[in-house]
Scaffold this motif. Structure first.
Motif, PDB file in Angstrom:
ATOM      1  N   ALA A 307      64.595  20.991  84.509  1.00  0.00           N
ATOM      2  CA  ALA A 307      63.201  21.195  83.818  1.00  0.00           C
ATOM      3  C   ALA A 307      63.031  21.163  82.538  1.00  0.00           C
ATOM      4  O   ALA A 307      63.450  21.911  81.603  1.00  0.00           O
ATOM      5  N   ILE A 308      62.571  19.884  81.964  1.00  0.00           N
ATOM      6  CA  ILE A 308      62.551  19.597  80.676  1.00  0.00           C
ATOM      7  C   ILE A 308      61.092  19.761  80.329  1.00  0.00           C
ATOM      8  O   ILE A 308      59.984  19.567  80.807  1.00  0.00           O
ATOM      9  N   VAL A 309      61.006  21.144  79.294  1.00  0.00           N
ATOM     10  CA  VAL A 309      59.663  21.634  78.802  1.00  0.00           C
ATOM     11  C   VAL A 309      59.562  21.194  77.445  1.00  0.00           C
ATOM     12  O   VAL A 309      60.294  20.766  76.660  1.00  0.00           O
ATOM     13  N   ASP A 310      58.414  21.584  77.034  1.00  0.00           N
ATOM     14  CA  ASP A 310      57.966  21.265  75.628  1.00  0.00           C
ATOM     15  C   ASP A 310      58.420  22.289  74.422  1.00  0.00           C
ATOM     16  O   ASP A 310      58.002  22.066  73.200  1.00  0.00           O
ATOM     17  N   ALA A 311      58.755  23.581  75.048  1.00  0.00           N
ATOM     18  CA  ALA A 311      59.535  24.444  74.039  1.00  0.00           C
ATOM     19  C   ALA A 311      60.981  23.805  73.994  1.00  0.00           C
ATOM     20  O   ALA A 311      61.463  23.254  74.725  1.00  0.00           O
ATOM     21  N   ALA A 312      61.612  24.531  72.697  1.00  0.00           N
ATOM     22  CA  ALA A 312      62.864  24.080  72.720  1.00  0.00           C
ATOM     23  C   ALA A 312      63.640  25.276  71.762  1.00  0.00           C
ATOM     24  O   ALA A 312      63.213  26.046  71.437  1.00  0.00           O
ATOM     25  N   MET A 313      65.038  24.876  71.552  1.00  0.00           N
ATOM     26  CA  MET A 313      65.730  25.854  70.520  1.00  0.00           C
ATOM     27  C   MET A 313      65.318  26.127  69.069  1.00  0.00           C
ATOM     28  O   MET A 313      65.442  26.977  68.770  1.00  0.00           O
ATOM     29  N   ASN A 314      64.332  24.966  68.536  1.00  0.00           N
ATOM     30  CA  ASN A 314      63.768  25.529  67.503  1.00  0.00           C
ATOM     31  C   ASN A 314      62.801  26.529  67.553  1.00  0.00           C
ATOM     32  O   ASN A 314      62.405  27.060  66.503  1.00  0.00           O
ATOM     33  N   ASP A 315      62.247  26.623  68.794  1.00  0.00           N
ATOM     34  CA  ASP A 315      61.133  27.734  69.022  1.00  0.00           C
ATOM     35  C   ASP A 315      61.781  28.991  69.615  1.00  0.00           C
ATOM     36  O   ASP A 315      61.320  29.991  69.038  1.00  0.00           O
ATOM     37  N   LEU A 316      62.912  28.804  70.210  1.00  0.00           N
ATOM     38  CA  LEU A 316      63.581  30.055  70.532  1.00  0.00           C
ATOM     39  C   LEU A 316      65.053  30.031  70.726  1.00  0.00           C
ATOM     40  O   LEU A 316      65.740  29.247  71.502  1.00  0.00           O
ATOM     41  N   LEU A 317      65.792  30.250  69.518  1.00  0.00           N
ATOM     42  CA  LEU A 317      67.136  30.257  69.306  1.00  0.00           C
ATOM     43  C   LEU A 317      68.029  30.968  70.185  1.00  0.00           C
ATOM     44  O   LEU A 317      69.059  30.827  70.247  1.00  0.00           O
ATOM     45  N   ARG A 318      67.738  32.355  70.497  1.00  0.00           N
ATOM     46  CA  ARG A 318      68.431  33.439  70.967  1.00  0.00           C
ATOM     47  C   ARG A 318      69.465  32.569  72.232  1.00  0.00           C
ATOM     48  O   ARG A 318      70.550  33.083  72.248  1.00  0.00           O
ATOM     49  N   PRO A 319      68.880  32.058  73.139  1.00  0.00           N
ATOM     50  CA  PRO A 319      69.923  31.510  74.215  1.00  0.00           C
ATOM     51  C   PRO A 319      70.816  30.550  73.795  1.00  0.00           C
ATOM     52  O   PRO A 319      72.202  30.747  74.023  1.00  0.00           O
ATOM     53  N   THR A 320      70.561  29.939  72.898  1.00  0.00           N
ATOM     54  CA  THR A 320      71.657  29.156  72.246  1.00  0.00           C
ATOM     55  C   THR A 320      72.541  29.735  71.322  1.00  0.00           C
ATOM     56  O   THR A 320      73.779  29.629  71.329  1.00  0.00           O
ATOM     57  N   ILE A 372      58.268  32.436  79.048  1.00  0.00           N
ATOM     58  CA  ILE A 372      59.471  32.859  78.743  1.00  0.00           C
ATOM     59  C   ILE A 372      59.318  34.432  78.170  1.00  0.00           C
ATOM     60  O   ILE A 372      58.592  34.726  77.243  1.00  0.00           O
ATOM     61  N   MET A 373      59.883  35.514  78.895  1.00  0.00           N
ATOM     62  CA  MET A 373      59.586  36.895  78.623  1.00  0.00           C
ATOM     63  C   MET A 373      60.400  37.469  77.549  1.00  0.00           C
ATOM     64  O   MET A 373      61.287  36.773  77.049  1.00  0.00           O
ATOM     65  N   SER A 374      60.151  38.544  77.236  1.00  0.00           N
ATOM     66  CA  SER A 374      60.836  39.432  76.148  1.00  0.00           C
ATOM     67  C   SER A 374      60.790  38.661  74.993  1.00  0.00           C
ATOM     68  O   SER A 374      62.073  38.499  74.305  1.00  0.00           O
ATOM     69  N   ALA A 375      59.808  37.725  74.427  1.00  0.00           N
ATOM     70  CA  ALA A 375      60.150  36.830  73.396  1.00  0.00           C
ATOM     71  C   ALA A 375      59.480  37.354  72.086  1.00  0.00           C
ATOM     72  O   ALA A 375      58.962  36.696  71.169  1.00  0.00           O
ATOM     73  N   GLY A 376      58.918  38.577  71.829  1.00  0.00           N
ATOM     74  CA  GLY A 376      58.488  39.301  70.791  1.00  0.00           C
ATOM     75  C   GLY A 376      59.620  39.464  69.639  1.00  0.00           C
ATOM     76  O   GLY A 376      59.104  39.738  68.446  1.00  0.00           O
ATOM     77  N   ALA A 377      60.846  39.549  70.129  1.00  0.00           N
ATOM     78  CA  ALA A 377      61.728  39.978  68.652  1.00  0.00           C
ATOM     79  C   ALA A 377      62.799  38.868  68.675  1.00  0.00           C
ATOM     80  O   ALA A 377      63.169  38.165  69.678  1.00  0.00           O
ATOM     81  N   TYR A 378      63.023  38.652  67.294  1.00  0.00           N
ATOM     82  CA  TYR A 378      63.885  37.374  67.007  1.00  0.00           C
ATOM     83  C   TYR A 378      63.541  36.202  67.567  1.00  0.00           C
ATOM     84  O   TYR A 378      64.646  35.751  68.076  1.00  0.00           O
ATOM     85  N   ALA A 379      62.458  35.567  67.633  1.00  0.00           N
ATOM     86  CA  ALA A 379      61.970  34.471  68.345  1.00  0.00           C
ATOM     87  C   ALA A 379      61.422  33.771  67.352  1.00  0.00           C
ATOM     88  O   ALA A 379      61.962  32.743  66.678  1.00  0.00           O
ATOM     89  N   PHE A 380      60.067  33.958  67.094  1.00  0.00           N
ATOM     90  CA  PHE A 380      59.383  33.106  66.049  1.00  0.00           C
ATOM     91  C   PHE A 380      59.980  33.176  64.780  1.00  0.00           C
ATOM     92  O   PHE A 380      60.166  32.242  63.943  1.00  0.00           O
ATOM     93  N   THR A 381      60.614  34.407  64.560  1.00  0.00           N
ATOM     94  CA  THR A 381      61.250  34.461  63.180  1.00  0.00           C
ATOM     95  C   THR A 381      62.433  33.860  62.985  1.00  0.00           C
ATOM     96  O   THR A 381      62.674  33.426  61.826  1.00  0.00           O
ATOM     97  N   MET A 382      63.180  33.145  63.832  1.00  0.00           N
ATOM     98  CA  MET A 382      64.187  32.375  63.910  1.00  0.00           C
ATOM     99  C   MET A 382      63.750  30.853  64.143  1.00  0.00           C
ATOM    100  O   MET A 382      64.537  29.844  64.181  1.00  0.00           O
ATOM    101  N   ALA A 383      62.578  30.730  64.251  1.00  0.00           N
ATOM    102  CA  ALA A 383      62.084  29.204  64.636  1.00  0.00           C
ATOM    103  C   ALA A 383      62.584  28.411  63.228  1.00  0.00           C
ATOM    104  O   ALA A 383      62.387  28.812  62.168  1.00  0.00           O
ATOM    105  N   SER A 384      62.571  27.184  63.731  1.00  0.00           N
ATOM    106  CA  SER A 384      62.640  26.247  62.461  1.00  0.00           C
ATOM    107  C   SER A 384      61.905  24.843  62.817  1.00  0.00           C
ATOM    108  O   SER A 384      61.089  24.718  63.928  1.00  0.00           O
TER     109      SER A 384
END
Length: 422
Positions: A307-320, A372-384
């Protein structure tokens, strides 16, 4: 079933408090960060209730989420702040935060950052090396002031967490080895531009058991007693942050259990006169946010369904970065589970590491909205802005009201300050 109480299904659709997430996506577009104001308040209340009647200062570890609206909320609730840069200091001051309730952590403080913190009047510097101690003493001397210091001690305690978020082992870059701490405190005591006020440690993040804290505390108590015998008396004990949140089915450590155990140990050693400082980050904001994303394409093959979505690792880096697991919910789920397939949720960035979740069962169609749940911490602050992608907007929901607390960047803004050479 979501893991965040302020993001629940009502009438077949996932809501943030009292607003359907699909309404927010239509109004503000995706990718989109959505925060619950009540979730912030409830998370703070857990600490306030646990600390009631005790000399405790809770300093929000703002590297988890530094949006001004979030900082302002915690300031109004009575929080102090744990900062790790001059930029974070500026953010706290921008919302009118009290500098005397700021602790300045971080292994690489530059002279200008020290100068700014001294001018603001921070509560203390959590010094992480002898070299930093000497630089701070010189900066304070040149400024004609006294710098309050607390040594961050590395107690060599295993927090039983991901190695990238472990901070209390000998091989980690953080803090001063506990075996060397007495000598560094004695050095600090000889420097007239420094005032020793406390001791600090931070052993890691996403901790779900009390035992690592108690192991670290036991070593710190011995250090405090040794220092007292040498005539070095402290005013506070900072045990850092690190309490985990529920991403899936974790059994959580409550602030009440943690504080009860800490004060039992302090009372037993007649150290309850020390102020206790805590630096929670993730546990205050982690489950207060979600990241909304739209399914752009479905791609099927013999090996995988994507499922190719419009969010990416630049939006949420934690999984990568951490191989982190986030629950993913269909905002308006279909009831026909017979059509479900296992999908990898991936973004459009040209990296194989650009994934947000793997092997999740969904009945999906192009255009569907996922949270994508539980995205209030270390999410936007890591965005690029990798791949010249504008960073997402941030929305704060308060009941039936939605507030834009950071607008979406435009493509043009990403290179507006750049120049070309003729």
């Amino acid at each position: 079933m979501t893991v965040a109480p302020h993001f629940q299904f009502k009438n077949g659709a996932l809501h943030a408090e009292d607003i359907p997430l699909s309404d927010l996506a239509r109004q503000f577009g995706t990718p989109l960060y959505v925060y619950s104001r009540q979730a912030l308040r409830d998370a703070w209340e857990a600490y306030r209730s646990a600390a009631q009647g005790r000399n405790v200062l809770v300093c929000f570890g703002m590297k988890a989420n530094s949006n001004l609206a979030v900082l302002n909320e915690f300031k109004n609730l009575g929080s102090g702040f744990d900062i790790v840069s001059g930029g974070e200091l500026a953010r706290v001051l921008a919302v009118g935060g009290d500098a005397s309730r700021i602790v300045f952590s971080g292994v690489g403080k530059q002279a200008w950052e020290m100068q700014a913190a001294l001018k603001a009047g921070v509560k203390c510097f959590n010094v992480e090396s002898e070299a930093e101690l000497l630089r701070l003493a010189e900066v304070a001397k040149q400024a004609g002031t006294i710098a309050p210091v607390s040594l961050r001690v590395n107690p060599d305690v295993d927090a039983q967490t991901h190695p990238y978020i472990s901070t209390g082992l000998k091989e980690n870059k953080f803090g001063i080895a506990i075996e060397s701490a007495v000598a560094v405190y004695q050095l600090a005591a000889t420097l007239p531009s420094l005032e020793i006020v406390g001791v600090d440690c931070h052993i890691g993040s996403q901790i779900t058991e009390v035992s690592p804290y108690l192991d670290a505390l036991e070593k710190l108590i011995k250090l405090i007693e040794t220092l007292a015998d040498l005539g070095i008396h402290l005013k506070h004990l900072d045990l850092g942050g690190g309490i985990g949140i529920r991403y899936t089915d974790e059994t959580l450590l409550s602030p009440t259990v943690l504080l009860d155990k800490i004060f039992q140990a302090l009372d037993a050693h007649k150290l309850s006169h020390l102020q206790l400082v805590l630096e929670p980050g993730r546990s205050l904001v982690g489950n207060a946010g979600v990241l909304l994303t739209t399914v752009e394409y479905l791609k099927h093959s013999d090996a995988k369904n994507f499922a190719i979505v419009d969010a990416a690792m630049n939006d949420l880096l934690r999984p990568t970065l951490y191989d982190a697991w986030h629950s993913v919910e269909a905002v308006v789920p279909r009831s026909n589970t017979s059509e479900s397939k296992a999908y990898d949720i991936v973004g459009p960035i040209c990296e194989s590491g650009d994934w947000l979740a793997r092997d999740r069962e969904f009945d999906l169609q192009q255009g569907d909205l996922l949270a994508i749940m539980s995205a209030g911490a270390y999410a936007f602050t890591m965005a690029s802005q990798y791949n010249t992608r504008p960073r997402a907007a941030e929305i704060m929901v308060d009941g039936v009201h939605a507030h834009v607390v950071r607008p979406r960047e435009t493509v043009e803004s990403l290179f507006a300050s750049e120049t070309v050479i003729d």
